[in-house]
Design a protein around this motif. Structure first.
Motif, PDB file in Angstrom:
ATOM      1  N   VAL A 421       5.197  -5.936  -2.107  1.00 37.47           N
ATOM      2  CA  VAL A 421       4.760  -6.320  -0.768  1.00 37.47           C
ATOM      3  C   VAL A 421       3.796  -5.263  -0.255  1.00 37.47           C
ATOM      4  N   ALA A 422       2.571  -5.677   0.063  1.00 31.27           N
ATOM      5  CA  ALA A 422       1.595  -4.773   0.674  1.00 31.27           C
ATOM      6  C   ALA A 422       1.601  -5.039   2.178  1.00 31.27           C
ATOM      7  N   PHE A 423       2.010  -4.051   2.955  1.00 33.06           N
ATOM      8  CA  PHE A 423       2.075  -4.230   4.402  1.00 33.06           C
ATOM      9  C   PHE A 423       0.686  -3.975   5.000  1.00 33.06           C
ATOM     10  N   ALA A 462       2.001  -8.630   4.004  1.00 35.11           N
ATOM     11  CA  ALA A 462       2.826  -8.839   5.199  1.00 35.11           C
ATOM     12  C   ALA A 462       2.262  -8.017   6.350  1.00 35.11           C
ATOM     13  N   ASN A 463       2.547  -8.479   7.564  1.00 30.20           N
ATOM     14  CA  ASN A 463       2.104  -7.789   8.773  1.00 30.20           C
ATOM     15  C   ASN A 463       3.056  -6.629   9.074  1.00 30.20           C
ATOM     16  N   PRO A 464       2.558  -5.377   9.079  1.00 27.97           N
ATOM     17  CA  PRO A 464       3.447  -4.233   9.343  1.00 27.97           C
ATOM     18  C   PRO A 464       4.057  -4.240  10.736  1.00 27.97           C
ATOM     19  N   CYS A 492       7.111  -1.541  -2.069  1.00 27.31           N
ATOM     20  CA  CYS A 492       6.467  -1.720  -0.771  1.00 27.31           C
ATOM     21  C   CYS A 492       5.290  -0.756  -0.621  1.00 27.31           C
ATOM     22  N   VAL A 493       4.119  -1.290  -0.299  1.00 26.74           N
ATOM     23  CA  VAL A 493       2.934  -0.478  -0.038  1.00 26.74           C
ATOM     24  C   VAL A 493       2.847  -0.274   1.471  1.00 26.74           C
ATOM     25  N   GLN A 521       2.664   5.088  -0.658  1.00 23.93           N
ATOM     26  CA  GLN A 521       1.654   5.183   0.393  1.00 23.93           C
ATOM     27  C   GLN A 521       0.350   4.542  -0.062  1.00 23.93           C
ATOM     28  N   SER A 522      -0.283   3.851   0.863  1.00 26.61           N
ATOM     29  CA  SER A 522      -1.496   3.095   0.529  1.00 26.61           C
ATOM     30  C   SER A 522      -2.608   3.988  -0.001  1.00 26.61           C
ATOM     31  N   ARG A 523      -2.675   5.233   0.462  1.00 22.86           N
ATOM     32  CA  ARG A 523      -3.769   6.106   0.018  1.00 22.86           C
ATOM     33  C   ARG A 523      -3.680   6.416  -1.471  1.00 22.86           C
TER      34      ARG A 523
END
Length: 834
Positions: A421-423, A462-464, A492-493, A521-523
């Motif tokens: 899941v990428a938030f 997904a919407n964070p 989870c991202v 973490q997304s970075r």
């Protein structure tokens, strides 16, 4: 194991008390009424000393205890009245003019000879010796506490202070304490730091709080959010006024609130006529306000003061939580390499000027000028075992750090059913970018020894700020439908490193769905570096029941030869001032002969209660689980307890040692495993500085494995300092281990507990480095933090301690699916891996 390791010498921040008071010290109880803060108490005491005791030179702890080198001329008791007419701490004229009543009563005469006998181990620790140590502690701190801003055992000076932005600044401080050691008293001196409100004109501070350059940038006034931020920041801050001359400036006020409207719009009745604050100041004081668009501060009796006539008084401690930027700047200020910290300690010693301290001279006490040198040992690192197919299956780490190159995990788990899941939106995290990261992660996990039959898990966005629980349930269903198997993991991202989203993910996956989760973490997604993927792999493998590495059994014989459970316990408390949230107690226990796998027992208890209330049942749970996992009852218990101060040693011995024994007896009256109970302390001010280049790591700190067991240790129990980790930055802090109860014969002669404790710092599963405190205690600390997220409440990165949730908040229970693992290991173990 006797005297294993390399013998070295290290310098430490202790100064020897070369001469103790020879005569009896007289102890008085002092009561100052009305009851006020220690800061104001000291001001009252200073006036009392000047007027009545100038020749006696008494010392005072700021609350109830006063000590003298000779009797007071007034006899065993006396009463005085002192008036402070210009006190900087008073907040109203009424308190300034009201006299303080002081009652003094003789309590005892302290026999210093008894303390000397105790230090030489010729008699036990008595209440007289404890009071003597307290008196010496008060003596060395009295003069600095009268001259500087004091917090606890530290005093602070504005010299060299640094702004942290937002209206606060960090001050340099010095901690000092009298410490009993074998044969002598030492003075422990260390540098410290704490945060104060910036002093100066209030309008300038308000601009800084809101991130503006000057007050002119606020000409449009404050919006609702700005008003809330300002009022929250300024509540109870002390100010003086600058519009009525020097005499009036001595009056001090405490801010109660901020007016909802500006000085132009805030009206009141003045002698029968309605006027606003700006007009009143123009007419009464001939002062035209430069910033009438700003609100006023409201002080006692609903007095309105324009911000520009107010100044924040210097030396007020800031106790609220810092934001991320302020915290980072605070760390930069306090993070000092060993040689710089040692120099600052020497500067502090000169600032204290013990040589010319009239109070020390009056009592007949002298302190040496140099930090002492003590013997130490550098213990060898244990050999770590990885999978036999690894190129480096058996190796010895150097300087407490290693990597996964040429190594495969000892036991690789299988990951078949999972999803991602990428938030964030597809535009923020394109599916192709996420797939690329997942591909690199899978390759790294397989190379590291995991089995991943499903290399292309379903990916969703997904919407964070949306319904996190629903998004995770959807991801769980996707994982199960794709693999046609029970979901094992949700990756989870996260768009940031903030607390709220992370807390909700862990609450839902732990207590609602019952599935492991791994946050990244997304970075790190865009670059997909192999090193980062390897670190994530370590966490995933343990979450799914695998084992990353273990120590050779011949290096932990105490655990390997007989069934032994190693336990670590900790209690996490709510923030200071929070009277609503509960405390969380955790006990972790090893579940195999390698002490590499652990399970946890968690309890919610009354806030700020340090003793573990339900320890007997928690211990019983872990003992039963050990038996179910290993097939044998533990014959020995090695219990490490974190978070206990020296003043609580007797209490923890009385309640918690008894609770562990009661847990054993409840299983079987004849079941009596031998118990060693050790207190672990990280919150101390002892620092070590290497004397030779060869004894340092790359940061200039002592090498991992440095142990100090003589010279500065307490004379009344078996205790030692162990620096087990490699320094990252700043001056490393060792861990202080105190053996309070020992039925396994870990005597100072055998010296086996030091090696065992050090070796167990290498089995921490989440990293390829030795940790600073023994692994089960580290795990207990992590579980405490995780369990806090299991309550459904609002989390904030800048959460204020005044906004606690009620103790009746529902804490979720970890789902049963996470407790039934093939290896019979409680999935509480997964709590150790974020």
């Amino acid at each position: 194991m006797e005297n294993s390791g390399i013998n070295i010498r290290v310098r430490t921040n202790f100064f020897e008390v070369t001469k103790l008071p020879e005569a009896k010290i007289i102890h008085y109880d002092i009561t100052i009424s009305p009851d006020v803060s220690p800061i104001l108490n000291r001001k009252v005491f200073r006036e009392l000393e000047r007027s009545a005791f100038d020749a006696v030179r008494p010392v005072f702890d700021g609350r109830k205890n006063m000590f003298t080198a000779k009797p007071l001329p007034t006899g065993d008791s006396a009463t005085y009245e002192i008036t402070l007419r210009d006190d900087a701490r008073a907040t109203t004229s009424k308190l300034q003019s009201k006299p303080f009543k002081i009652k003094i009563r003789k309590v005892n005469e302290i026999n210093m000879e008894e303390l000397s006998l105790f230090l030489k181990r010729k008699c036990s620790l008595t209440s007289n010796s404890l009071t003597a140590i307290m008196a010496l502690d008060v003596l060395i701190r009295h003069r600095p506490s009268m001259m500087h801003e004091t917090v606890g055992r530290s005093f602070y000076t504005p010299q060299g202070s640094q702004s942290l932005q937002g209206g606060v600044e960090v001050w340099q401080g010095y901690y000092q304490s009298a410490r009993p050691t074998s044969g002598r008293i030492m003075m422990n001196l260390d540098v410290s730091a704490t945060v104060f409100y910036e002093s100066g004109q209030l309008v300038n501070i308000v601009a800084k709080i809101l991130g503006r350059r000057t007050p002119e940038d606020l000409r449009r006034g404050l919006n609702v959010k700005d008003h809330f931020v300002i009022e929250r920041f300024l509540k109870n801050v002390r100010i003086n006024v600058i519009h009525r001359g020097e005499a009036a400036a001595r009056r001090r006020f405490k801010i109660d609130q901020i007016t909802p409207k500006s000085a132009l719009e805030t009206t009141f009745d003045s002698e029968g006529a309605i006027t606003n604050v700006a007009e009143y100041f123009q007419q009464r004081y001939n002062k035209r306000l430069n910033y009438p668009f700003l609100p006023c501060v409201v002080v006692a009796r609903k007095v309105y003061l324009p911000m520009e006539v107010c100044e924040i008084i210097k030396g007020q401690r800031y106790i609220r939580k810092l934001n991320g930027k302020q915290t980072a700047d605070m760390i930069k200020f306090t993070c000092q390499p060993p040689h710089i910290r040692a120099n600052k300690i020497k500067q502090g010693f000169e600032l204290l000027n013990y040589r010319n301290n009239e109070y020390l001279q009056n009592f007949g006490m002298n302190i040496g000028n140099e930090m002492i040198v003590v013997p130490a040992r550098v213990l060898p690192a244990p050999n770590l075992q990885y999978h036999p197919s690894s190129r480096e299956a058996d190796f010895q780490p150097r300087e407490g750090v290693w990597n996964l190159r040429d190594k495969k995990v000892a036991t690789g788990a299988t990951l078949g059913s999972w999803s991602v899941v990428a938030f964030g939106t597809e535009q923020e995290y394109p599916t192709d970018v996420v797939k690329k990261f997942v591909r690199q992660l899978v390759i790294t996990c397989i190379e590291t020894g995991m089995n991943i039959p499903n290399t292309t898990p379903p990916i969703s966005h997904a919407n964070p700020q949306g319904d996190i629980e629903q998004s995770l349930k959807h991801a769980w269903i996707n994982a199960g439908n794709t693999a046609k198997a029970q979901p094992q993991l949700i990756l989870c991202v996260l768009p940031n490193i903030g607390v709220p989203l992370y807390a909700e993910i862990k609450r839902v996956t732990d207590t609602v769905i019952g599935v492991s989760s791994q946050c990244v973490q997304s970075r790190h997604i865009i670059s997909a570096k192999k090193q980062y993927c390897a670190n994530v792999c370590l966490k995933i493998n343990v979450k799914l029941g695998g084992m990353n590495a273990f120590i050779s059994p011949n290096q932990i014989p105490f655990i390997a030869v007989q069934p032994t459970i190693v336990m670590g316990a900790d209690v996490a408390h709510p923030a200071p001032g929070d009277t609503k949230r509960p405390s969380i107690a955790v006990v972790c226990g090893s579940m195999d002969a390698k002490a590499s796998r652990y399970s946890a027992s968690i309890r919610i208890q009354t806030g700020r209660n340090e003793m573990i209330a339900d320890l007997a049942n928690m211990t019983k749970e872990l003992l039963k689980l050990f038996y179910q996992t290993c097939g044998r009852k533990p014959e020995r218990i090695l219990f490490y307890r974190d978070g206990v101060s020296e003043g609580q040693f007797s209490q923890v011995l009385e309640s918690e040692v008894a609770a562990v024994k009661a847990a054993c007896a409840s299983l079987d009256p004849k079941y009596k495993p031998t118990l060693t109970f050790i207190v672990v302390q990280k919150r101390h001010h002892t620092r070590f500085f290497p004397m030779e280049k060869r004894d340092t790591d790359r940061t200039g700190n002592c090498l991992p494995g440095t142990v100090v067991e003589t010279g500065i240790t307490r004379p009344f129990d078996f205790n030692f300092y162990l620096q087990s980790h490699a320094g990252l930055q700043g001056t490393s802090r060792s861990t202080h281990y105190s053996v309070l109860h020992d039925e396994n014969d870990f005597t100072p002669k055998e010296l086996g507990i030091q090696e065992l404790s050090y070796n167990l710092c290498y089995v921490y599963a989440r990293a390829t480095r030795a940790v600073s405190v023994i692994t089960p205690v580290y795990y207990a600390h992590i579980v405490c933090k995780r369990a806090r997220f299991h309550s459904k409440e609002s989390w904030s990165d800048t959460e204020d301690s005044e906004k606690g949730s009620d103790t009746s908040s529902t804490f979720g229970v970890v789902k049963p699916d996470l407790q039934r693992k093939k290896n019979s290991l409680l999935e509480h173990n997964r709590l150790f891996n974020d």
